[in-house]
Every structure is written in structure tokens, then in C-alpha cells.
Design an enzyme around this catalytic site. Sequence first.
Site, PDB file in Angstrom:
ATOM      1  N   VAL A  54      42.779  52.635  41.515  1.00 53.53           N
ATOM      2  CA  VAL A  54      44.228  52.848  41.464  1.00 53.53           C
ATOM      3  C   VAL A  54      44.559  54.340  41.522  1.00 53.53           C
ATOM      4  O   VAL A  54      45.348  54.783  42.350  1.00 53.53           O
ATOM      5  CB  VAL A  54      44.817  52.219  40.174  1.00 53.53           C
ATOM      6  CG1 VAL A  54      46.288  52.555  40.057  1.00 53.53           C
ATOM      7  CG2 VAL A  54      44.610  50.711  40.179  1.00 53.53           C
ATOM      8  N   THR A  55      43.915  55.119  40.623  1.00 63.00           N
ATOM      9  CA  THR A  55      44.262  56.545  40.482  1.00 63.00           C
ATOM     10  C   THR A  55      44.037  57.324  41.772  1.00 63.00           C
ATOM     11  O   THR A  55      43.092  57.057  42.511  1.00 63.00           O
ATOM     12  CB  THR A  55      43.409  57.160  39.356  1.00 63.00           C
ATOM     13  OG1 THR A  55      43.611  56.387  38.177  1.00 63.00           O
ATOM     14  CG2 THR A  55      43.812  58.601  39.085  1.00 63.00           C
ATOM     15  N   PRO A 107      44.513  61.575  43.556  1.00 61.12           N
ATOM     16  CA  PRO A 107      44.539  62.966  43.104  1.00 61.12           C
ATOM     17  C   PRO A 107      45.882  63.368  42.490  1.00 61.12           C
ATOM     18  O   PRO A 107      45.920  64.094  41.512  1.00 61.12           O
ATOM     19  CB  PRO A 107      44.259  63.761  44.386  1.00 61.12           C
ATOM     20  CG  PRO A 107      43.459  62.832  45.235  1.00 61.12           C
ATOM     21  CD  PRO A 107      43.971  61.456  44.928  1.00 61.12           C
ATOM     22  N   ALA A 138      48.340  61.175  41.385  1.00 58.98           N
ATOM     23  CA  ALA A 138      49.003  60.171  40.539  1.00 58.98           C
ATOM     24  C   ALA A 138      48.001  59.353  39.744  1.00 58.98           C
ATOM     25  O   ALA A 138      47.161  58.662  40.312  1.00 58.98           O
ATOM     26  CB  ALA A 138      49.852  59.237  41.390  1.00 58.98           C
ATOM     27  N   ILE A 172      37.152  57.232  40.377  1.00 55.12           N
ATOM     28  CA  ILE A 172      36.925  55.787  40.396  1.00 55.12           C
ATOM     29  C   ILE A 172      35.546  55.450  39.826  1.00 55.12           C
ATOM     30  O   ILE A 172      34.515  55.849  40.369  1.00 55.12           O
ATOM     31  CB  ILE A 172      37.100  55.217  41.817  1.00 55.12           C
ATOM     32  CG1 ILE A 172      38.489  55.592  42.356  1.00 55.12           C
ATOM     33  CG2 ILE A 172      36.893  53.701  41.832  1.00 55.12           C
ATOM     34  CD1 ILE A 172      39.673  55.229  41.458  1.00 55.12           C
ATOM     35  N   ARG A 181      42.562  47.008  28.649  1.00 57.23           N
ATOM     36  CA  ARG A 181      42.725  47.998  27.586  1.00 57.23           C
ATOM     37  C   ARG A 181      42.045  47.577  26.296  1.00 57.23           C
ATOM     38  O   ARG A 181      41.639  48.419  25.503  1.00 57.23           O
ATOM     39  CB  ARG A 181      44.209  48.196  27.291  1.00 57.23           C
ATOM     40  CG  ARG A 181      44.797  49.202  28.196  1.00 57.23           C
ATOM     41  CD  ARG A 181      46.281  49.338  28.077  1.00 57.23           C
ATOM     42  NE  ARG A 181      46.692  50.226  29.156  1.00 57.23           N
ATOM     43  CZ  ARG A 181      47.887  50.229  29.709  1.00 57.23           C
ATOM     44  NH1 ARG A 181      48.819  49.404  29.287  1.00 57.23           N
ATOM     45  NH2 ARG A 181      48.156  51.068  30.681  1.00 57.23           N
ATOM     46  N   GLY A 190      27.586  70.043  10.957  1.00 56.17           N
ATOM     47  CA  GLY A 190      27.163  71.401  11.309  1.00 56.17           C
ATOM     48  C   GLY A 190      26.039  71.411  12.317  1.00 56.17           C
ATOM     49  O   GLY A 190      25.981  70.570  13.221  1.00 56.17           O
ATOM     50  N   GLU A 215      42.423  54.174  31.551  1.00 55.44           N
ATOM     51  CA  GLU A 215      43.188  52.917  31.444  1.00 55.44           C
ATOM     52  C   GLU A 215      44.461  53.073  30.622  1.00 55.44           C
ATOM     53  O   GLU A 215      44.783  52.238  29.780  1.00 55.44           O
ATOM     54  CB  GLU A 215      42.294  51.800  30.937  1.00 55.44           C
ATOM     55  CG  GLU A 215      41.424  51.317  32.081  1.00 55.44           C
ATOM     56  CD  GLU A 215      40.303  50.432  31.655  1.00 55.44           C
ATOM     57  OE1 GLU A 215      40.593  49.295  31.268  1.00 55.44           O
ATOM     58  OE2 GLU A 215      39.138  50.874  31.722  1.00 55.44           O
ATOM     59  N   GLY A 216      45.151  54.144  30.918  1.00 56.08           N
ATOM     60  CA  GLY A 216      46.382  54.455  30.183  1.00 56.08           C
ATOM     61  C   GLY A 216      46.085  55.496  29.124  1.00 56.08           C
ATOM     62  O   GLY A 216      45.372  55.214  28.162  1.00 56.08           O
TER      63      GLY A 216
END
Lengths: 370, 346
Positions: free
Chosen positions: A114-115, A117, A119, A147, A237, A328, A350-351
Site C-alpha cells: 500500500v505505502t 514514497p 504516502a 514493503i 493491527r 546500563g 500498520e497505522g
Amino acid sequence: MYSLPEGYEDIRSRAREFALREFTEEVSRRYDESEEYPDEIRRKVFSAGFLDMADPWKVLIAMEEFCRVDPGLGLSAIASMFGSEILMLFGSDEQKERYLAPVLRGEKISGFAVTEPSAGSDVAGIKSTMERTPDGDYVLNGEKMFITNGTVADHYYLLARTSPPESPDKRHHGLSLAIIERRWPGVSPTKLRGKLGMRSTDTAEIKFENVRVPKENLVGEEGKGFYYVMTFFNISRIYVAAQAVGVAQGMLDLYLDYVLSSPSPPSEGAQFVLAEGATKVEAARLMTYRAASLIFQFNPDPALTSMAKYYAAEVANELAQKIMGIVGEDGLRGRLEKLYRDAKITEIWEGTSEIEKLVIYRQLSKRRSS
Amino acid sequence: MLKDEEKLLRRVVTEFCESNVEKERLRIERDGIPDSLIRAAAESGFLGALAPPELGGSGLDLRSYSVLLQVMSKYSTSLAYYVFLQNSLFIAPLLKFAREDVGRSVIPEIASGGSKGTLVQDIFRRSKNSLSYEGKLNGMADMVPLPDADHHLALVRSRDGDALVLSNPGNVLERYRIIGLRGIEFGKVSYEGRADVITERGSSAAEELMGEVAIPLSAMALGVVERAVDMAAQYSKEREAFGSKLSEFQPIAFYIADVQAQFRVLEEYLYSDSPDPLTVKVLSLDLARKASRMSIQVHGGYGYFEDIGVERLYRDAAVLSSIAGNYLDDMTKLSRGLLGDFAAKI
Ligand SMILES: Cc1cc2nc3c(=O)[nH]c(=O)nc-3n(C[C@H](O)[C@H](O)[C@H](O)COP(=O)(O)OP(=O)(O)OC[C@H]3O[C@@H](n4cnc5c(N)ncnc54)[C@H](O)[C@@H]3O)c2cc1C
């Protein structure tokens, strides 16, 4: 829902044993350094029966327990079926037969693209296009970014624009989802290296140049892609919430080892870190299971799912910072530092946490007005 | 807040970093600090920042030295740490504790970049303490920065308590990188050889040393914060989502403004007339962790990848938080300063 359905504590023990046996420090380190995709681990997870989409509780518990030990390896194995719910819900019989079945048999790997560059959060802002040809097929052009499984998947479920929006406030119209095979002409994935964490997961940038997409590969109806993607996110999600719960629990495990191995008894300050952390992890786990139980009964509550993901990610990252600051120098190498790096992604993919909060508000305000 | 000469120094260091460090930042993280950069840092007087001019150094005071580290850390916390290691952890203890005839003579070599020093803090290790000194330095030490350094200062157990000794290099058994400061190699070293005692008050020397590194360490943390905020602010003004710049969304703008506001107050305090070192340390390390997490978040998926340059801030912040005592130790000391020696015992 205050406990897992019957039988799942057994599955949890098996998943835990599996992770401890297979994700040894040596194996973890090797994949983390090389950034290679752990196909051998994926196969083992499949053979051990954890990748069983017919039993989502099992997958969820495996995700949690695997991420408790090594989130990169755990995720790579489980996300080898990434996006499958899309076909289960909206795919045609032929698509299920051709694309879903081999994935469920562990023979093929899927990805969800979906994603782009420019958006990510703004899904409707994507620019990839699928234009109809006179014979009814499509030609895909565009670029996808970040992806998962990008260079190893056999096919992707991909979102692209098939018609321009009627108006600026209807940008989520005109988007469609299609199945794209990685080996088709015009598809060029490039592996992205140098991630902070989750380094054994495969992440790629993919270019699509005049890719011919047969009309049979359109998922569901043309123009409904945005809706399918959001439906998918409302399910997927919850697995991210489980990742975050696992990571947070893994850090608590290591912290307790650290505290108990100290020659002197822990101060109250040290004790409270565990007490507060464990309380929050338990709360995040309960939220996750409650949201999951609704999803698995086909009655999802998107607000609850987003709450679980946002809160679990918050707890994981807060704990990561707190525990690293206390352990530490001993924490700067080994499992703890790896969990610290791996945790961060749960606030992003995923959001992002900000998007989850927008979903929560939208859902709650919608309820009030109805 | 800064005096004119400190502002000038800030400009000089910024120019140095813009022309020598920025273009190398990824290479530093992947392959270590190139020799040419170390030479350039030596030529600019950074490696001998705290040494007096008669020993080949720049003779900076604590404030100017902090300016140097803060600016450098913005560009590469690995390089800033290298300078810190040579100065705060090597030259400073020698200046403070060494006699004229033992130890001090190596300072000019360090300042000129001709040799490297390191500090082995074995005394602070919980159970792993395995170095001892009986005329000779013996045993193994882990997490030694620059394990191949030419001169090793070591805080060790000796027959009569704890001592600070100066030793020749040991035998490096293992080399590795840790979560952050990736430009710096760490390692496991075994020692068996001649070493000169610098002081027999090892424990108190160590305590003093830790007190004195609080401000320089905080300056490096503020460098991380500054870079994280600058990058987030810049990105939020360029990147769009939902048809608006990220900076137009309240949550994003508030994250950045919140960190920036805390940064300004802390920076002002650090360069005030008499800052309390522990207060600055606790607050600036905390802010470095918060700011770096925030900056990744503002950058979304891009923030998770090394080429953008914010994820290293997140890793470096974790290391800065751990190299000179941990949060509980610092809070205990802070409480005792306020409430008395019995405070925070339980
Ligand atoms: C390792 C990795 C694997 C991934 N795998 C996949 C994958 O398999 N498939 C896929 O499609 N994508 C994948 N992604 C992409 C991921 O889902 C996106 O990075 C994420 O959705 C955020 O989008 P972005 O990176 O474009 O950030 P942006 O959307 O540019 O957001 C930047 C910042 O602005 C904030 N923001 C944006 N809009 C608003 C608003 N309205 N209000 C307040 N804040 C806002 C965000 O929360 C974030 O903090 C992956 C990313 C990573 C890093």
C-alpha cells in the site's frame, strides 16, 4: 474475556519452547547482522504448525511468544502470509485456489503493498495507477515503499488508483486492489537495508513499469480497494498489538534476569520498574485479547483494536527506554538492545500511533452521534 | 548564555563538522572513524581539548569543551565520544592524578593524534570484575572502548584497595560494536604486563571522574537532542500527509515544540554559571531518549532507516545513558544531595 480460550495455554508453551529452541542468540545475531530473510525459520515455523490461518488465536499467541524472544524472526515467519485475510474475505474462488492456497500450504509467500514514497498514513494519497486496456485488463504504473517481503514474496496484494476521485473529499473512492506477481515483467523490487530493528524482515522498494495485470487478478470490485484495505488493517493491527506485547514481555523477562542476578537485593526503585512494567504489559495483553476475541468472532471493534495496538506499542517503547537506562552497560549488547531496536516499529507500521488515535476518536464520536 | 569566544568556537566546530563529518556520517557508523578524520580532529586541537598548551593541547575550560562536544555530537556522536574518551577519560585523569614523571608524558602524543588512549572501567562492573594489579596488571576486561589503543588507563583492584594504573596495550580477544556509537569499536582485552600506578585512591578517583564527566556527557546528549529536533522540524515542514504539511497537525507540532522547549531550558542551564552536573545529566539523558524517539516517529517509516540519520540518535541515546552509571545510580546520588546520605538506600 479474561483468559485465552481453552487449549491455548498449551499452544503458548509450545510456541515459547519453539522460540527458545530455534531463536538462539547465535541465530538471532546472524540474521540481525546480515539482514537476510530467514526462510529456514519460516519453514520450521510452518512445519511446527504455528502458521495456521484457520486458527487465528494460535497465530496470535505464536506472534506474541515469538516476538518475546526475537521479533524479527518471529514476524518474518508469521508475516509470510501477510495480507491473506484480504483474499479470504474478498477473493474469488479462483484467486483463493491460485494464490491463497499455496500460501496457506507454506509453499508461497505473500506481501501487502500500500505505502508509497509520498504516502503512508494517507492511504488515499497514493499515486500508483492501474489503467484499463481495451480488453479489460489493467496496466499498472507506480512505486511502492517499505514493503515487507518485497523481494521474497511470490505475489503482492496491491492498492492502486483505477479512476480519479470525483472530488477532493472523496479521494478514497476510485482505488482498487489487485494481485500482482513479483516475477511479472515490469516489477522491480529493491531490498532496503539499514533498518534500526526487525532487520531479519525483508523490506523493499518496488517499481512497477507498465505491468500487465489480468482482470482476473482484481480483488473484489473495482473502486472498493480503500475499504478492503481498511478492513484488513482492522484485523492485522491486532497482530501488531501482539508483537508489542511480546516485545515488552521479552524485555521484562530480561530485566528480571538482570535484577535477580545482581549480588545485592534489588532496591525498591528497581522493583517498581518491574511492577509497573508488568502491570502495563498485562493491561496491554488483556486489551489485545479482548479486541482479538471480537475480531475472531467476526464482530470487530476498530476502536478497541486501535487502542490495543497504540497502547501495547506505547508500553513496549516506554519499557524499552526505561529498562535500557537501568540495565546500563550490560544491556548494550545481546538480546535487550535488540528488543529496544525492534520495539520502535510497532509505533509505526500498520497505522502509526497517531493514526490509531485518529481512528479511536472517529469511532467513538461516530458512536455518540448514532 | 555563551560568551563571544564560545560562540566563535561553536562556529569553528560547526564548520569543521560541516566540511569533514557530515559527508562521512554513514561511513563512520558502518566502518569506524576514518584515520583522516582523526588527524583532522587532532589538527584542529580537539583531541587535546582539555590538555594545557604546554602539553600540546588547547586548554579549553569545561564550558568550551562542552560546546565542542555538543556540536560534534549533532553530526556524529561516535566522533564526539572519541574526543570525550581521549579527553575526559584519559587526559583529564592523568592531569588530575598523575605525577610529572609518570603518565603525563603521553599527553602530547594523544593531543597530536599520534597515539590513542582508552579507559578500562573495570571497577564499576558488577560481578565481572576480574582485573587485578600486583606490580603487574593481570586479568581480562570487557567493553573496553578502542581495545587496540596504545595506552590503557585502568581502574582496578589492587592489594591495597583500588588503583588507577597506566598500562601498555593488552591482547585483544574479541572486537565488537554495541547498539550505538557504532563508529567506535569495543572489545575484550586480556592484560598481563607492566603498568604504572597513577594513583592508589582508585575508588575515589573513579567517583571524582564520574562526577566530572556528567557535564560533557550531558553536552553530547544535548547534541543528540538538537539534531533530533532540527531534523524533525525540518521534515515536518516538508512532508505532506492528507494534503497538509506534518507541522500543521497539532500532535506533530506539539511533539517538536515540547522537546525544543525543554532543550532550550536545559541548554541555558548547562551553560549557566554553576549548573548542578547530576541534574543536567539526568534531565539531558532523559531528553535525548525522548527526542530521538520523537524524531523517528515524525519521520514515519523513513525514520527507521539509517540513511536518514535519526535512528542512530535513538541508539546513541541508549549508550550515552549507560556509559557512566545508570539511571538508578544517578537518581540515588541526586536524592542524597538533596536529602542526605541515608536517602534512597532501600
Ligand atoms: C520496516 C517497515 C515495514 C513496512 N511494511 C509495510 C508493508 O508491508 N506494506 C505497506 O504497505 N507498508 C509498509 N510499511 C509502511 C508503514 O506502514 C508506513 O511507514 C506507515 O504507515 C507510516 O507512513 P509514512 O512512513 O509514510 O509516514 P507519514 O504518513 O509520512 O507520517 C509521518 C508522521 O506524521 C504523522 N501523521 C501523519 N498524518 C497525521 C495526522 N493526520 N495527524 C497527526 N499525525 C499524522 C504520522 O503518525 C507520523 O508520525 C512498512 C514500514 C516499515 C518501516
